[in-house]
Motif scaffolding. Sequence first.
Motif, PDB file in Angstrom:
ATOM      1  N   SER A  36       0.802  -1.315   0.143  1.00 47.41           N
ATOM      2  CA  SER A  36      -0.022   0.041   0.065  1.00 47.41           C
ATOM      3  C   SER A  36       0.871   1.145  -0.044  1.00 47.41           C
ATOM      4  CB  SER A  36      -0.923   0.015   1.035  1.00 47.41           C
ATOM      5  OG  SER A  36      -0.314   0.027   2.252  1.00 47.41           O
ATOM      6  N   SER A  37       2.014   1.275   0.561  1.00 38.90           N
ATOM      7  CA  SER A  37       2.972   2.356   0.650  1.00 38.90           C
ATOM      8  C   SER A  37       3.512   2.649  -0.640  1.00 38.90           C
ATOM      9  CB  SER A  37       3.909   2.167   1.874  1.00 38.90           C
ATOM     10  OG  SER A  37       4.832   1.064   1.292  1.00 38.90           O
ATOM     11  N   VAL A  52      -1.249  -7.263  -9.375  1.00 37.07           N
ATOM     12  CA  VAL A  52      -0.228  -6.324  -8.620  1.00 37.07           C
ATOM     13  C   VAL A  52       0.594  -7.096  -7.712  1.00 37.07           C
ATOM     14  CG1 VAL A  52      -0.079  -4.520  -6.769  1.00 37.07           C
ATOM     15  CG2 VAL A  52      -1.865  -4.273  -8.329  1.00 37.07           C
ATOM     16  N   LEU A  53       0.271  -8.196  -7.121  1.00 39.61           N
ATOM     17  CA  LEU A  53       1.157  -8.996  -6.356  1.00 39.61           C
ATOM     18  C   LEU A  53       1.964  -9.742  -6.985  1.00 39.61           C
ATOM     19  CD1 LEU A  53       1.391  -9.996  -3.449  1.00 39.61           C
ATOM     20  CD2 LEU A  53      -0.342 -11.818  -4.008  1.00 39.61           C
ATOM     21  N   ALA A  54       1.450 -10.315  -8.171  1.00 35.59           N
ATOM     22  CA  ALA A  54       2.402 -11.107  -9.157  1.00 35.59           C
ATOM     23  C   ALA A  54       3.455 -10.178  -9.809  1.00 35.59           C
ATOM     24  CB  ALA A  54       1.656 -11.632 -10.282  1.00 35.59           C
ATOM     25  N   THR A  55       3.101  -9.061 -10.055  1.00 36.62           N
ATOM     26  CA  THR A  55       4.046  -7.914 -10.722  1.00 36.62           C
ATOM     27  C   THR A  55       5.179  -7.736  -9.330  1.00 36.62           C
ATOM     28  OG1 THR A  55       2.554  -7.073 -11.939  1.00 36.62           O
ATOM     29  CG2 THR A  55       4.624  -5.786 -11.611  1.00 36.62           C
ATOM     30  N   ALA A  56       4.761  -7.459  -8.376  1.00 36.26           N
ATOM     31  CA  ALA A  56       5.742  -7.092  -7.038  1.00 36.26           C
ATOM     32  C   ALA A  56       6.807  -8.299  -6.892  1.00 36.26           C
ATOM     33  CB  ALA A  56       4.817  -6.862  -5.729  1.00 36.26           C
ATOM     34  N   VAL A  57       6.142  -9.495  -6.876  1.00 33.40           N
ATOM     35  CA  VAL A  57       6.993 -10.701  -6.758  1.00 33.40           C
ATOM     36  C   VAL A  57       8.012 -10.817  -7.912  1.00 33.40           C
ATOM     37  CG1 VAL A  57       6.999 -13.422  -6.621  1.00 33.40           C
ATOM     38  CG2 VAL A  57       5.227 -11.985  -5.480  1.00 33.40           C
ATOM     39  N   ALA A  58       7.558 -10.410  -9.094  1.00 27.64           N
ATOM     40  CA  ALA A  58       8.500 -10.651 -10.388  1.00 27.64           C
ATOM     41  C   ALA A  58       9.503  -9.795 -10.338  1.00 27.64           C
ATOM     42  CB  ALA A  58       7.772 -10.444 -11.582  1.00 27.64           C
ATOM     43  N   ILE A  59       9.439  -8.330  -9.695  1.00 24.48           N
ATOM     44  CA  ILE A  59      10.343  -7.287  -9.584  1.00 24.48           C
ATOM     45  C   ILE A  59      11.423  -7.997  -8.302  1.00 24.48           C
ATOM     46  CG2 ILE A  59      10.798  -5.101  -8.623  1.00 24.48           C
ATOM     47  CD1 ILE A  59       7.974  -4.112  -9.857  1.00 24.48           C
ATOM     48  N   LEU A  60      10.939  -8.355  -7.248  1.00 25.17           N
ATOM     49  CA  LEU A  60      11.738  -8.945  -6.360  1.00 25.17           C
ATOM     50  C   LEU A  60      12.722 -10.195  -6.774  1.00 25.17           C
ATOM     51  CD1 LEU A  60      12.340  -8.845  -3.578  1.00 25.17           C
ATOM     52  CD2 LEU A  60      10.534 -10.171  -3.047  1.00 25.17           C
ATOM     53  N   ALA A  61      11.834 -10.704  -7.582  1.00 24.26           N
ATOM     54  CA  ALA A  61      12.535 -12.065  -8.195  1.00 24.26           C
ATOM     55  C   ALA A  61      13.819 -11.690  -9.188  1.00 24.26           C
ATOM     56  CB  ALA A  61      11.859 -13.190  -8.928  1.00 24.26           C
ATOM     57  N   SER A  62      13.567 -10.627  -9.950  1.00 21.14           N
ATOM     58  CA  SER A  62      14.716 -10.004 -10.633  1.00 21.14           C
ATOM     59  C   SER A  62      15.878  -9.450  -9.716  1.00 21.14           C
ATOM     60  CB  SER A  62      14.057  -9.190 -11.664  1.00 21.14           C
ATOM     61  OG  SER A  62      13.022  -9.722 -12.473  1.00 21.14           O
ATOM     62  N   THR A  94       2.668  -0.388 -12.761  1.00 19.42           N
ATOM     63  CA  THR A  94       1.627  -1.286 -12.388  1.00 19.42           C
ATOM     64  C   THR A  94       1.074  -1.267 -10.938  1.00 19.42           C
ATOM     65  OG1 THR A  94       1.614  -2.495 -14.280  1.00 19.42           O
ATOM     66  CG2 THR A  94       0.664  -3.579 -12.506  1.00 19.42           C
ATOM     67  N   ILE A  95       2.261  -1.207 -10.004  1.00 22.79           N
ATOM     68  CA  ILE A  95       1.932  -1.367  -8.711  1.00 22.79           C
ATOM     69  C   ILE A  95       1.294   0.173  -8.326  1.00 22.79           C
ATOM     70  CG2 ILE A  95       2.981  -1.501  -6.427  1.00 22.79           C
ATOM     71  CD1 ILE A  95       4.750  -3.541  -7.594  1.00 22.79           C
ATOM     72  N   TYR A  96       2.210   1.074  -8.649  1.00 26.28           N
ATOM     73  CA  TYR A  96       1.597   2.376  -8.303  1.00 26.28           C
ATOM     74  C   TYR A  96       0.482   2.640  -8.345  1.00 26.28           C
ATOM     75  CZ  TYR A  96       2.359   7.551  -7.200  1.00 26.28           C
ATOM     76  OH  TYR A  96       2.027   8.755  -6.602  1.00 26.28           O
TER      77      TYR A  96
END
Length: 206
Positions: A36-37, A52-62, A94-96
């Motif tokens: 949320s932040s 949104v959740l899947a995208t955040a995980v993909a960024i973290l994985a990269s 996408t997250i923002y």
Amino acid sequence: MKFLFDLFPVILFFGVFKFAEADKTKALEWVTLYLSSFMADSALQEKDAPIVLATAVAILASLVQIGYLLLRHKKVDAMLWLSFAIIAVFGGATIYFHDDTFVKWKPTILYWCFGLALLVSQLFMKKNLIRTMMEKQVSLPEPVWPRLNLAWIVFFAVMGVLNLYIAFNYPLDTWVNFKMFGSMGLMFAFIIGQSLFLSKYMKDEQ
């Protein structure tokens, strides 16, 4: 093993999206709790939580991929840096904005960057990047290398267009499936076709 390592973010993206689609309420809870932040506002709809959740995980994985290589003092390929930069920018948007439009563009931008790099190197630097990567493994007649380079340029251009067509003309779930299986299948098919095409030249050389 390297193939699975390169696909690590895509596999996680697919897995997390499917898991979140099965329980959107839980996905919304996690997104609200952890992301949320990073969003413009908190008015996230439940239907948008999985992407949104899947995208955040993909960024973290990269990011984990790059961190792992750096910790082991190994070289991080330029393609990996480029992929991370694109997913960070478009996935971050996408997250923002909690809008899947941005992450849908990510594969297309990556494909077109690859194709453009091959084209610019060939035209302005007189350097065939496909030859640079492959000539230690295969020996081909001189006229074949530019044609091979052009084939990859066309392939990346077509893949970029195809991704946009699937992304914006079919449901989100279809696009996620295509991203995981369709694009990979087309890549394998292209490589197999390329191998069959090149085999006659390799025999001629021998």
